[in-house]
Design an enzyme around this catalytic site. Structure first.
Site, PDB file in Angstrom:
ATOM      1  CG  HIS A  88       4.150 -10.082  -0.385  1.00 28.09           C
ATOM      2  ND1 HIS A  88       3.518 -10.332   0.838  1.00 28.09           N
ATOM      3  CD2 HIS A  88       4.540 -11.161  -1.169  1.00 28.09           C
ATOM      4  CE1 HIS A  88       4.156 -11.562   0.720  1.00 28.09           C
ATOM      5  NE2 HIS A  88       4.418 -11.667   0.458  1.00 28.09           N
ATOM      6  N   GLY A 109       3.671  -6.362  13.046  1.00 28.69           N
ATOM      7  CA  GLY A 109       2.793  -7.096  12.153  1.00 28.69           C
ATOM      8  C   GLY A 109       2.289  -8.104  11.527  1.00 28.69           C
ATOM      9  CG  ASP A 148      -0.180  -0.391   2.720  1.00 27.19           C
ATOM     10  OD1 ASP A 148       1.112  -0.107   2.579  1.00 27.19           O
ATOM     11  OD2 ASP A 148      -0.116  -0.863   3.266  1.00 27.19           O
TER      12      ASP A 148
HETATM   13  P1  NAD Z   1      -1.457 -10.994   8.120  1.00 25.17           P
HETATM   14  O1  NAD Z   1      -2.954 -10.256   8.290  1.00 25.17           O
HETATM   15  O2  NAD Z   1      -1.244 -12.617   8.610  1.00 25.17           O
HETATM   16  O3  NAD Z   1      -1.605 -10.813  10.059  1.00 25.17           O
HETATM   17  C1  NAD Z   1      -1.889  -9.016  10.616  1.00 25.17           C
HETATM   18  C2  NAD Z   1      -1.020  -9.418  11.817  1.00 25.17           C
HETATM   19  O4  NAD Z   1      -0.602  -7.579  12.433  1.00 25.17           O
HETATM   20  C3  NAD Z   1      -1.495  -9.941  12.789  1.00 25.17           C
HETATM   21  O5  NAD Z   1      -0.742 -11.153  13.792  1.00 25.17           O
HETATM   22  C4  NAD Z   1      -2.078  -9.535  13.467  1.00 25.17           C
HETATM   23  O6  NAD Z   1      -2.369  -9.730  15.380  1.00 25.17           O
HETATM   24  C5  NAD Z   1      -1.050  -7.915  13.906  1.00 25.17           C
HETATM   25  N1  NAD Z   1      -1.558  -6.598  13.918  1.00 25.17           N
HETATM   26  C6  NAD Z   1      -2.814  -6.078  13.664  1.00 25.17           C
HETATM   27  N2  NAD Z   1      -2.986  -4.923  13.927  1.00 25.17           N
HETATM   28  C7  NAD Z   1      -1.615  -4.437  14.872  1.00 25.17           C
HETATM   29  C8  NAD Z   1      -1.488  -3.691  15.385  1.00 25.17           C
HETATM   30  N3  NAD Z   1      -2.202  -2.279  15.310  1.00 25.17           N
HETATM   31  N4  NAD Z   1       0.353  -3.438  15.275  1.00 25.17           N
HETATM   32  C9  NAD Z   1       1.116  -4.098  15.368  1.00 25.17           C
HETATM   33  N5  NAD Z   1       0.484  -5.592  14.847  1.00 25.17           N
HETATM   34  C10 NAD Z   1      -0.679  -5.712  14.906  1.00 25.17           C
HETATM   35  O7  NAD Z   1      -0.124 -10.115   8.178  1.00 25.17           O
HETATM   36  P2  NAD Z   1       1.230 -10.820   7.376  1.00 25.17           P
HETATM   37  O8  NAD Z   1       2.029 -11.246   7.523  1.00 25.17           O
HETATM   38  O9  NAD Z   1       1.008  -9.618   6.459  1.00 25.17           O
HETATM   39  O10 NAD Z   1       0.501 -11.291   5.906  1.00 25.17           O
HETATM   40  C11 NAD Z   1      -0.452 -10.655   5.012  1.00 25.17           C
HETATM   41  C12 NAD Z   1       0.069 -10.952   3.763  1.00 25.17           C
HETATM   42  O11 NAD Z   1      -1.034 -10.225   2.991  1.00 25.17           O
HETATM   43  C13 NAD Z   1       0.977 -10.524   3.031  1.00 25.17           C
HETATM   44  O12 NAD Z   1       1.570 -11.311   2.325  1.00 25.17           O
HETATM   45  C14 NAD Z   1       0.473  -9.240   2.723  1.00 25.17           C
HETATM   46  O13 NAD Z   1       1.302  -8.894   1.051  1.00 25.17           O
HETATM   47  C15 NAD Z   1      -0.912  -8.368   2.140  1.00 25.17           C
HETATM   48  N6  NAD Z   1      -1.183  -7.906   2.491  1.00 25.17           N
HETATM   49  C16 NAD Z   1      -0.934  -6.862   2.284  1.00 25.17           C
HETATM   50  C17 NAD Z   1      -1.652  -5.577   3.605  1.00 25.17           C
HETATM   51  C18 NAD Z   1      -1.565  -4.226   2.438  1.00 25.17           C
HETATM   52  O14 NAD Z   1      -0.485  -3.752   1.453  1.00 25.17           O
HETATM   53  N7  NAD Z   1      -1.759  -3.473   4.020  1.00 25.17           N
HETATM   54  C19 NAD Z   1      -2.981  -5.883   3.555  1.00 25.17           C
HETATM   55  C20 NAD Z   1      -3.479  -7.399   3.850  1.00 25.17           C
HETATM   56  C21 NAD Z   1      -2.833  -8.195   3.159  1.00 25.17           C
END
Ligand code: NAD
Length: 236
Positions: A115, A182, A100
């Protein structure tokens, strides 16, 4: 949460490793968790090469929405602290699973995006990748050559970019401080990075309100939000 501040001068090479939770705190929806995007949309229809080849307009509409949603959100204190650490230390790398661009919007530079990014497109016909920073939907969906552009994102079943992986591997295997924020640690190869850092002798710290798959291998675990923990971990 009792947090001991880190003296960054004690470390030569620092890596921040971030996942969807970092952006979730800014309001960017996660994919899998509660309210996650894949509950509403089938990734098979929106986030894989096959879907794009069958119906590029539909895939673009979905990613236009991701861009618009991201623009409604803003970097939080945790993103700003990472930028401040980068500006105060000669060797700080950021490896993110997020697509993002939130780190860059907070002023962080040289972000290794495992990614890909919703702010880039590529033409597979002419073999180029370009930024598309239009403040909203993608500026163009087709290339001047007539081919469909493709969001420069690693979708399901895609191979990761080897050059990007190599950069991440280099940064992590040479760091002496590794801070993971996160990420649930279920998506590979990113899930292997905490182990790589640990086996390279780095001090490993996790910031996550919930346990991750790798929590038990970190030297310190902070069960809290990025925006709360990072300003306490790094007092500059
Ligand atoms: P995930 O969704 O599997 O896990 C998110 C983690 O963040 C969880 O363990 C949760 O407990 C933690 N979390 C939630 N709020 C938090 C906070 N305020 N501070 C710290 N930690 C917090 O995410 P992942 O491990 O990144 O894997 C998901 C995949 O999806 C990745 O490959 C990513 O590329 C993609 N993704 C990207 C986005 C983005 O670009 N914003 C959004 C969603 C998914």
């Amino acid at each position: 949460m009792d947090i001991k501040a880190i003296n960054i001068k004690k470390y030569e090479r620092i890596v921040f490793f971030t996942g969807a939770g970092m952006s979730a705190e800014s309001g960017v929806p996660t994919y899998r968790g509660e309210g996650g995007i894949w509950h509403e949309y089938k990734w098979q229809e929106y986030a894989c090469q096959d879907a794009w080849e069958k119906n590029p307009e539909k895939v673009f509409d979905f990613h236009d929405l991701r861009r618009e949603e991201a623009l409604k959100c803003f970097p939080h204190k945790g993103h700003e602290i990472i930028t401040d650490v980068q500006n105060s230390h000669p060797d700080v790398s950021i490896v993110t699973q997020n697509i993002d661009g939130m780190h860059q919007r907070a002023g962080t530079e040289n972000v290794i995006e495992l990614h890909g990014s919703i702010w880039r497109v590529r033409c597979e016909n002419e073999d180029w990748i370009k930024e598309d920073l239009a403040e909203g939907p993608f500026a163009n969906r087709t290339c001047d050559c007539g081919a469909w552009l493709r969001p420069d994102i690693i979708w399901f079943s895609d191979m990761l970019n080897q050059a990007v992986l190599q950069k991440a591997d280099e940064a992590i295997s040479n760091c002496d401080l590794f801070i993971s924020i996160g990420t649930s640690g279920v998506v590979w190869p990113a899930a292997g990075y905490p182990h790589l850092a640990k086996s390279s002798g780095a001090l490993c710290i996790e910031v996550n309100p919930k346990p991750s798959e790798q929590s038990n291998m970190y030297d310190f675990v902070y069960r809290g939000k990025a925006g709360d923990a990072l300003p306490k971990l790094f007092i500059l």
